[in-house]
Design an enzyme around this catalytic site. Structure first.
Site, PDB file in Angstrom:
ATOM      1  N   CYS A 138     -32.957  -6.541  35.082  1.00  0.00           N
ATOM      2  CA  CYS A 138     -31.598  -6.025  34.945  1.00  0.00           C
ATOM      3  C   CYS A 138     -30.604  -7.179  34.880  1.00  0.00           C
ATOM      4  CB  CYS A 138     -31.275  -5.119  36.137  1.00  0.00           C
ATOM      5  SG  CYS A 138     -29.627  -4.368  36.029  1.00  0.00           S
TER       6      CYS A 138
ATOM      7  N   CYS B   4     -26.311  -6.935  41.495  1.00  0.00           N
ATOM      8  CA  CYS B   4     -26.196  -6.176  42.744  1.00  0.00           C
ATOM      9  C   CYS B   4     -27.090  -6.797  43.820  1.00  0.00           C
ATOM     10  CB  CYS B   4     -26.584  -4.716  42.514  1.00  0.00           C
ATOM     11  SG  CYS B   4     -25.685  -3.925  41.156  1.00  0.00           S
TER      12      CYS B   4
ATOM     13  N   CYS C  83     -30.448  -5.215  45.207  1.00  0.00           N
ATOM     14  CA  CYS C  83     -31.414  -4.690  44.243  1.00  0.00           C
ATOM     15  C   CYS C  83     -32.548  -5.663  43.950  1.00  0.00           C
ATOM     16  CB  CYS C  83     -30.694  -4.330  42.951  1.00  0.00           C
ATOM     17  SG  CYS C  83     -31.775  -3.533  41.747  1.00  0.00           S
TER      18      CYS C  83
ATOM     19  N   CYS D 251     -36.141  12.782  38.944  1.00  0.00           N
ATOM     20  CA  CYS D 251     -35.039  11.847  38.708  1.00  0.00           C
ATOM     21  C   CYS D 251     -35.537  10.708  37.828  1.00  0.00           C
ATOM     22  CB  CYS D 251     -34.516  11.313  40.036  1.00  0.00           C
ATOM     23  SG  CYS D 251     -33.994  12.615  41.165  1.00  0.00           S
TER      24      CYS D 251
ATOM     25  N   CYS E 282     -32.709  14.987  36.512  1.00  0.00           N
ATOM     26  CA  CYS E 282     -31.527  14.163  36.750  1.00  0.00           C
ATOM     27  C   CYS E 282     -31.756  12.811  36.103  1.00  0.00           C
ATOM     28  CB  CYS E 282     -31.297  13.989  38.256  1.00  0.00           C
ATOM     29  SG  CYS E 282     -29.905  12.912  38.677  1.00  0.00           S
TER      30      CYS E 282
ATOM     31  N   CYS F  37     -24.004  13.435  41.002  1.00  0.00           N
ATOM     32  CA  CYS F  37     -24.668  12.984  42.221  1.00  0.00           C
ATOM     33  C   CYS F  37     -24.214  11.565  42.498  1.00  0.00           C
ATOM     34  CB  CYS F  37     -26.170  13.036  42.032  1.00  0.00           C
ATOM     35  SG  CYS F  37     -27.105  12.238  43.337  1.00  0.00           S
TER      36      CYS F  37
ATOM     37  N   ARG G 253     -28.989  14.024  50.794  1.00  0.00           N
ATOM     38  CA  ARG G 253     -30.373  13.604  50.611  1.00  0.00           C
ATOM     39  C   ARG G 253     -30.655  12.319  51.384  1.00  0.00           C
ATOM     40  NH1 ARG G 253     -30.463  13.226  45.318  1.00  0.00           N
ATOM     41  NH2 ARG G 253     -30.759  15.468  45.311  1.00  0.00           N
TER      42      ARG G 253
END
Length: 406
Positions: free
Chosen positions: A65, A69, A72, A109, A142, A202, A272
């Site tokens: 990526c 972040c 991550c 998901c 999702c 979400c 969740r």
């Protein structure tokens, strides 16, 4: 405790607590944690009974990526030894999703690393959504693909997506401390795009990154204002090879207070327990079911989770039941419309899955077969000792030739 009685009354009326009341929940002592759980549990049962919704993650594209972040394992410059692979084909993703559905998952998901999808990526994911729906018509899907451009949410909905996830992660005031390649406002914009397209929005948070109580309250109140249908609460997994590898701040009691505060602020929303429950809640996971009405089944995106059969046994032993495919998750006032996989919506939206934290900080994990095992020694561990033994990189399921954990 007058505070807890007040919060229960407000939760049953869908009334927001004050910031001071939310902070007071986080400030309660470990001696009071069972009282806090019991109070928030009354609110949870009022809106969701004893049902637990199961969600299953499929990592469509892992690693590499360009975003930075800090939490991550897939970030730019990450040295975490995670699985790295490009896009799964629709039939591969559908097969991975089928494993979760056969294990009891009501929602799949679909997550992909990256800043956000190209139009070609949206086409790929749309094909995958159709393939999953062809095999399991009733399953909710999702998508979690990062920052959305104009029109992309609408295309995902047309393909059959029920929901879109994009987490705020932390407070606006501290967001720049964990990520510099995009902004908090970018994340808010994507959640709003999902809402506007009629997808179930979400959005959640990651706890344990060194934030203050004020930061936690800020982000949960910001989430209430955005009004997502589901709020995943992630607990940071300090993965080796990431900037936050040394951030071990959470105890099981702290995690329970964070979940309780979230329930009081968002009483009628699908809360969740996402990444990190096995690592930080550990043997206290069943208590968390009295606060949250939704969990992930099996593994996460780049780390292993508790064995799927252990998740199901835990739910049954705690006196809860798995929510069926034909049941609507959200209370009627939030879900007047049911479309496709039973994903209800208030004003056209529904419920959702998780990305950062079950994605971003690699979710959570356990060693060996993916379960949470007791240490060989019976010598009690110091309460604040890092549990690196409970963090394992995912080596099975999507992107491998090994059977998934579901």
């Amino acid at each position: 405790m007058d505070l807890l009685n007040t919060l229960v009354d407000k939760g049953l009326r869908r009334e927001s607590p004050t910031r001071a009341e939310a902070l007071a929940v986080l400030a309660t002592s470990d001696d009071d944690v069972l009282d806090v759980v019991a109070a928030a549990g009354k609110v949870r049962r009022h809106w969701f009974g004893r049902r637990v919704k199961l969600n299953y993650l499929v990592n469509l594209k892992s690693g590499l990526c360009p975003e930075d972040c800090s939490y991550c394992s897939q970030r730019l410059g990450s040295k975490a030894e995670i699985l790295k692979y490009t896009w799964l084909k629709p039939d591969q993703a559908s097969a991975a999703a089928a494993a979760g559905v056969s294990g009891g998952a009501k929602r799949v998901c679909l997550v992909a690393s990256g800043r956000g999808p190209t139009d070609r990526d949206v086409d790929r994911v749309s094909d995958t959504i159709r393939a999953i729906k062809e095999q399991n018509e009733s399953v909710e899907v999702c998508a979690c693909l990062g920052l959305l451009s104009d029109g992309q949410a609408e295309r995902l909905r047309e393909a059959g997506a029920d929901a879109y996830n994009h987490n705020l992660n932390t407070s606006e005031s501290t967001y720049g401390d964990i990520t510099t390649t995009h902004t908090y406002a970018d994340r808010v914009d994507t959640v709003n795009k999902a809402h506007a397209a009629g997808l179930s929005a979400c959005s959640g948070l990651i706890a344990g990154m060194g934030e203050s109580d004020e930061d936690l309250v800020d982000v949960v109140f910001s989430l209430r204002e955005l009004d997502p249908d589901s709020v995943p609460v992630n607990f940071l997994i300090p993965m080796e090879g990431t900037p936050l590898a040394k951030e071990w701040h959470l105890t099981p009691q702290r995690c329970l207070r964070i979940l309780a505060m979230t329930r009081f602020v968002c009483p009628d929303v699908e809360v969740r327990i996402a990444g990190g429950r096995e690592v930080h809640l550990r043997t206290m996971q069943p208590l968390a079911l009295h606060l949250a009405n939704s969990i992930f089944l099996g593994d996460y995106l780049t780390s292993e989770g508790q064995a799927g059969h252990a998740d199901l046994e835990m739910i049954a032993d705690a006196g809860f039941e798995v929510e069926g495919a034909g049941e609507v998750t959200l209370p009627k006032h939030r879900a007047p419309v049911v479309r496709g996989g039973g994903c209800g919506s208030h004003e056209g939206a529904g419920g959702c899955g998780s990305h950062a934290g079950a994605d971003g900080n690699a979710g959570c994990g356990a060693h060996a077969g993916g379960g949470v095992c007791a240490p060989a020694s019976r010598t009690p561990r110091p309460a604040d000792e890092p549990r690196t033994d409970l963090v394992a990189v995912r080596r099975r399921g999507a992107g491998t030739d090994l059977a998934p954990n579901a």
